[in-house]
Design a protein around this motif. Structure first.
Motif, PDB file in Angstrom:
ATOM      1  N   GLU A 137     -15.938 -13.085  -5.469  1.00 24.80           N
ATOM      2  CA  GLU A 137     -15.571 -13.431  -4.083  1.00 24.80           C
ATOM      3  C   GLU A 137     -14.380 -12.591  -3.629  1.00 24.80           C
ATOM      4  OE1 GLU A 137     -15.830 -16.021  -6.453  1.00 24.80           O
ATOM      5  OE2 GLU A 137     -17.941 -16.158  -5.854  1.00 24.80           O
ATOM      6  N   GLY A 138     -13.415 -12.430  -4.548  1.00 28.82           N
ATOM      7  CA  GLY A 138     -12.232 -11.644  -4.223  1.00 28.82           C
ATOM      8  C   GLY A 138     -12.594 -10.211  -3.876  1.00 28.82           C
ATOM      9  N   VAL A 139     -13.465  -9.629  -4.691  1.00 33.28           N
ATOM     10  CA  VAL A 139     -13.871  -8.241  -4.468  1.00 33.28           C
ATOM     11  C   VAL A 139     -14.636  -8.117  -3.147  1.00 33.28           C
ATOM     12  CG1 VAL A 139     -15.410  -6.435  -5.333  1.00 33.28           C
ATOM     13  CG2 VAL A 139     -13.828  -7.571  -6.887  1.00 33.28           C
ATOM     14  N   ALA A 140     -15.497  -9.100  -2.877  1.00 28.55           N
ATOM     15  CA  ALA A 140     -16.250  -9.075  -1.616  1.00 28.55           C
ATOM     16  C   ALA A 140     -15.299  -9.176  -0.425  1.00 28.55           C
ATOM     17  CB  ALA A 140     -17.265 -10.217  -1.582  1.00 28.55           C
ATOM     18  N   ALA A 141     -14.278 -10.025  -0.574  1.00 29.64           N
ATOM     19  CA  ALA A 141     -13.326 -10.192   0.529  1.00 29.64           C
ATOM     20  C   ALA A 141     -12.550  -8.898   0.782  1.00 29.64           C
ATOM     21  CB  ALA A 141     -12.359 -11.337   0.215  1.00 29.64           C
ATOM     22  N   ILE A 142     -12.184  -8.228  -0.316  1.00 29.53           N
ATOM     23  CA  ILE A 142     -11.468  -6.954  -0.168  1.00 29.53           C
ATOM     24  C   ILE A 142     -12.341  -5.947   0.587  1.00 29.53           C
ATOM     25  CG2 ILE A 142     -10.570  -4.958  -1.443  1.00 29.53           C
ATOM     26  CD1 ILE A 142      -9.642  -6.919  -3.616  1.00 29.53           C
ATOM     27  N   PHE A 143     -13.624  -5.939   0.240  1.00 34.82           N
ATOM     28  CA  PHE A 143     -14.538  -4.996   0.893  1.00 34.82           C
ATOM     29  C   PHE A 143     -14.678  -5.307   2.389  1.00 34.82           C
ATOM     30  CE2 PHE A 143     -18.845  -3.735   2.242  1.00 34.82           C
ATOM     31  CZ  PHE A 143     -18.737  -2.371   2.050  1.00 34.82           C
ATOM     32  N   GLU A 144     -14.896  -6.587   2.692  1.00 33.75           N
ATOM     33  CA  GLU A 144     -15.053  -6.985   4.097  1.00 33.75           C
ATOM     34  C   GLU A 144     -13.828  -6.593   4.921  1.00 33.75           C
ATOM     35  OE1 GLU A 144     -17.663  -7.988   5.560  1.00 33.75           O
ATOM     36  OE2 GLU A 144     -18.785  -8.070   3.670  1.00 33.75           O
ATOM     37  N   GLU A 145     -12.681  -6.867   4.333  1.00 31.02           N
ATOM     38  CA  GLU A 145     -11.454  -6.569   5.055  1.00 31.02           C
ATOM     39  C   GLU A 145     -11.325  -5.059   5.288  1.00 31.02           C
ATOM     40  OE1 GLU A 145      -7.698  -7.530   3.032  1.00 31.02           O
ATOM     41  OE2 GLU A 145      -6.986  -5.967   4.400  1.00 31.02           O
ATOM     42  N   PHE A 146     -11.702  -4.307   4.253  1.00 33.04           N
ATOM     43  CA  PHE A 146     -11.599  -2.848   4.342  1.00 33.04           C
ATOM     44  C   PHE A 146     -12.472  -2.291   5.463  1.00 33.04           C
ATOM     45  CE2 PHE A 146     -13.300   1.303   2.647  1.00 33.04           C
ATOM     46  CZ  PHE A 146     -12.200   2.048   2.994  1.00 33.04           C
ATOM     47  N   ILE A 147     -13.756  -2.661   5.472  1.00 26.33           N
ATOM     48  CA  ILE A 147     -14.634  -2.037   6.476  1.00 26.33           C
ATOM     49  C   ILE A 147     -14.404  -2.589   7.880  1.00 26.33           C
ATOM     50  CG2 ILE A 147     -16.456  -1.409   4.825  1.00 26.33           C
ATOM     51  CD1 ILE A 147     -18.158  -3.600   6.190  1.00 26.33           C
ATOM     52  N   SER A 148     -13.639  -3.668   8.003  1.00 23.41           N
ATOM     53  CA  SER A 148     -13.391  -4.160   9.353  1.00 23.41           C
ATOM     54  C   SER A 148     -12.168  -3.497   9.992  1.00 23.41           C
ATOM     55  CB  SER A 148     -13.224  -5.681   9.331  1.00 23.41           C
ATOM     56  OG  SER A 148     -12.115  -5.997   8.531  1.00 23.41           O
ATOM     57  N   ASP A 149     -11.569  -2.548   9.266  1.00 21.59           N
ATOM     58  CA  ASP A 149     -10.391  -1.870   9.810  1.00 21.59           C
ATOM     59  C   ASP A 149     -10.739  -0.426  10.197  1.00 21.59           C
ATOM     60  OD1 ASP A 149      -8.042  -0.562  10.291  1.00 21.59           O
ATOM     61  OD2 ASP A 149      -6.989  -1.353   8.543  1.00 21.59           O
ATOM     62  N   PRO A 150     -11.052  -0.192  11.469  1.00 22.15           N
ATOM     63  CA  PRO A 150     -11.521   1.142  11.866  1.00 22.15           C
ATOM     64  C   PRO A 150     -10.500   2.251  11.608  1.00 22.15           C
ATOM     65  CG  PRO A 150     -11.213  -0.275  13.801  1.00 22.15           C
ATOM     66  CD  PRO A 150     -11.032  -1.132  12.606  1.00 22.15           C
ATOM     67  N   GLU A 151      -9.215   1.926  11.752  1.00 22.40           N
ATOM     68  CA  GLU A 151      -8.223   2.992  11.566  1.00 22.40           C
ATOM     69  C   GLU A 151      -8.202   3.495  10.136  1.00 22.40           C
ATOM     70  OE1 GLU A 151      -4.404   1.839  13.079  1.00 22.40           O
ATOM     71  OE2 GLU A 151      -5.316   1.261  14.985  1.00 22.40           O
ATOM     72  N   ARG A 152      -8.287   2.561   9.201  1.00 22.19           N
ATOM     73  CA  ARG A 152      -8.266   2.988   7.807  1.00 22.19           C
ATOM     74  C   ARG A 152      -9.524   3.796   7.467  1.00 22.19           C
ATOM     75  NH1 ARG A 152      -6.894  -1.463   3.554  1.00 22.19           N
ATOM     76  NH2 ARG A 152      -6.419  -2.677   5.414  1.00 22.19           N
ATOM     77  N   LEU A 153     -10.667   3.320   7.960  1.00 20.73           N
ATOM     78  CA  LEU A 153     -11.902   4.058   7.703  1.00 20.73           C
ATOM     79  C   LEU A 153     -11.812   5.452   8.291  1.00 20.73           C
ATOM     80  CD1 LEU A 153     -14.717   1.434   8.393  1.00 20.73           C
ATOM     81  CD2 LEU A 153     -13.640   2.020   6.232  1.00 20.73           C
ATOM     82  N   LEU A 154     -11.222   5.539   9.477  1.00 24.53           N
ATOM     83  CA  LEU A 154     -11.119   6.829  10.153  1.00 24.53           C
ATOM     84  C   LEU A 154     -10.248   7.793   9.347  1.00 24.53           C
ATOM     85  CD1 LEU A 154     -11.805   8.510  12.647  1.00 24.53           C
ATOM     86  CD2 LEU A 154      -9.707   7.675  13.701  1.00 24.53           C
ATOM     87  N   ALA A 155      -9.170   7.278   8.781  1.00 21.45           N
ATOM     88  CA  ALA A 155      -8.282   8.142   7.998  1.00 21.45           C
ATOM     89  C   ALA A 155      -9.043   8.746   6.813  1.00 21.45           C
ATOM     90  CB  ALA A 155      -7.079   7.343   7.511  1.00 21.45           C
ATOM     91  N   TRP A 156      -9.780   7.901   6.087  1.00 21.35           N
ATOM     92  CA  TRP A 156     -10.503   8.415   4.902  1.00 21.35           C
ATOM     93  C   TRP A 156     -11.641   9.335   5.303  1.00 21.35           C
ATOM     94  CZ3 TRP A 156      -7.876   8.218   0.741  1.00 21.35           C
ATOM     95  CH2 TRP A 156      -7.027   7.140   0.458  1.00 21.35           C
TER      96      TRP A 156
END
Ligand code: TRP
Length: 458
Positions: A137-156
């Motif tokens: 659950e923790g890993v899934a939550a980390i993933f969800e949080e990650f892909i919901s942040d457009p700025e971070r995705l854009l940087a990578w």
């Protein structure tokens, strides 16, 4: 026969260099990210068998055709197709196969870079220790949080696109050979380590059954199309990537053997990835059909629990970035070669322009994960941009490109032309290839495409 052409972009230093580069193109996110998730969405065993059949019966002959056309034309796919068609006294319209491929490569690169960005981010996260002892659950939550942040995705996404553009601007050959020669075997070893870990989870048997026991009731027209699409995507076929690499191949190399080695290695990596991931999926009660996030929601659990997992996870994702890098390069190369040939552009400028356009297009894919997720204005056939680009390229554009390449190689080119270029001394081998490319691949691809569109429902 016309005088042998040479490529203005140079030639590989050896056959091995070509094998390394083409394997670098083939082995990438397609094997480790896409294969497991599409397998999960398609229900397992039956899909895997169909995929293997597609690799052998469609992928391999089309790969030989693509290398052969490239080596004979010695230019970007568009110009190669135009030149070869003219040589056979046929319509210059064949160049549109090259245009179709260029469009497909563009779309693939755009979302490929977004996913490669996830991989970069996950390398950093692994080593920082956020996965240590994390639950599913923790890993899934980390993933969800990650892909919901457009700025971070854009940087990578930006970092990865810049990396790709830099290598292409310096010419595909420098650097690439070294990267593939050492990093691919390293990725392979780490994948074997992951399979070893998965063997001890207790669900290994279930995973093996899932992957290799076909349940034929799961076969639908969509599953067949997925299998064929995955074969094209994973082998880098249907868009001219292998064609352009073939255009830098020396005349002395045997095409059939070379193609067989590449296809074999590519398939092996995909199967290993499946064996590493599905035991974890079952062990932690995850859904095989979780979609594009599958490996990012499973592997970190294992990294969080194994001794030294932070380091293993870091190495794994770094090597996956390299695999993605050597693949992305091959998506840009046909476009850059064309800009250099037809627009007289400098290589550096051509690479920068291509990278910029694909980067912009990638932003659409990126926003479909968060800001536009579920927004009807940006959803087509129930898919957001990322899923749409992924589906339409693999399942429609690449097979269509493969079909046209087969028709060209076997129906437009004369026997003398293709036979001389393929270098199949063995008469039976040549006949087999020709029968496959003349009848089997075009008919199979055509039927699978028509069947899925519903024009031809059984
Ligand atoms: N084959 C690569 C992978 O599996 C992706 C790729 C690179 C590709 N070049 C291509 C796919 C050309 C289709 C066409 O990750």
């Amino acid at each position: 026969m016309p005088a042998r052409r040479t490529s203005i972009h140079g030639e590989w230093s050896s056959r091995l260099a070509f094998i390394l580069a083409a394997t670098g193109s083939a082995v990438g996110l397609g094997n480790i990210w896409r294969f497991p998730y599409v397998t999960g969405e398609s229900g397992g065993g039956a899909f895997v068998i169909l995929y293997l059949v597609c690799v052998a019966a469609i992928g391999l002959p089309v790969m030989m055709a693509e290398i052969m056309l490239g080596r004979r034309g010695r230019q970007s796919p568009i110009n190669t197709m135009r030149t070869l068609a003219r040589e056979e006294g046929r319509s210059p319209a064949w160049q549109y196969v090259g245009w179709l491929g260029m469009a497909a490569g563009f779309l693939i690169l755009s979302f490929y870079s977004v996913i490669a960005g996830w991989t970069l981010a996950y390398a950093l996260r692994s080593v920082s220790g956020v996965f240590n002892g994390a639950t599913a659950e923790g890993v899934a939550a980390i993933f969800e949080e990650f892909i919901s942040d457009p700025e971070r995705l854009l940087a990578w996404h930006t970092i990865f696109m810049v990396m790709t553009t830099i290598v292409v601007s310096r010419g595909v050959k420098s650097g690439l050979e070294q990267a593939v020669r050492y990093l691919m075997p390293a990725l392979f070893v780490l994948l074997v380590v992951m399979v070893g870990y998965a063997m001890n989870t207790g669900q290994f048997e279930q995973a093996v059954n899932y992957l290799f026991t076909p349940d034929f009731s799961k076969i639908t027209s969509g599953v067949v199309l997925n299998a064929m699409g995955q074969a094209f995507f994973s082998l880098s076929l249907g868009m001219g990537a292998i064609m352009i690499y073939g255009s830098y191949l020396s005349h002395t190399a045997s095409i059939p053997r070379t193609a067989a080695i590449i296809a074999l290695m590519d398939t092996l990596v995909a199967i290993l990835a499946g064996l590493a991931i599905f035991p974890l999926v079952f062990e932690y009660g995850l859904a095989p059909s979780a979609g594009p996030g599958l490996i990012f929601q499973t592997l970190p659990i294992a990294f969080g629990q194994m001794p030294g997992g932070a380091l293993v996870g870091f190495l794994f994702f770094v090597l996956l970035v390299f695999a993605a890098w050597t693949s992305a390069i091959s998506l840009v190369e046909p476009v850059v070669a064309w800009l250099v040939e037809n627009r007289g552009m400098q290589r550096v400028k051509a690479a920068a322009l291509t990278g910029l356009m694909a980067w912009l297009c990638g932003i659409l894919a990126l926003l479909s994960l968060n800001l536009w997720s579920g927004d009807a204005r940006f959803t087509f056939f129930g898919k957001g941009f990322l899923d749409l680009f992924d589906w339409v390229t693999s399942n429609v554009m690449l097979p269509l490109g493969g079909l046209l390449i087969s028709v060209f190689a076997a129906w437009i080119m004369t026997r003398e032309s293709s036979r001389g270029e393929l270098g199949l001394a063995n008469g039976m081998g040549y006949t087999l290839w020709r029968v496959l490319v003349r009848y089997v691949t075009p008919v199979a691809i055509g039927l699978i495409l028509l069947n899925k569109t519903g024009i031809l429902t059984p």
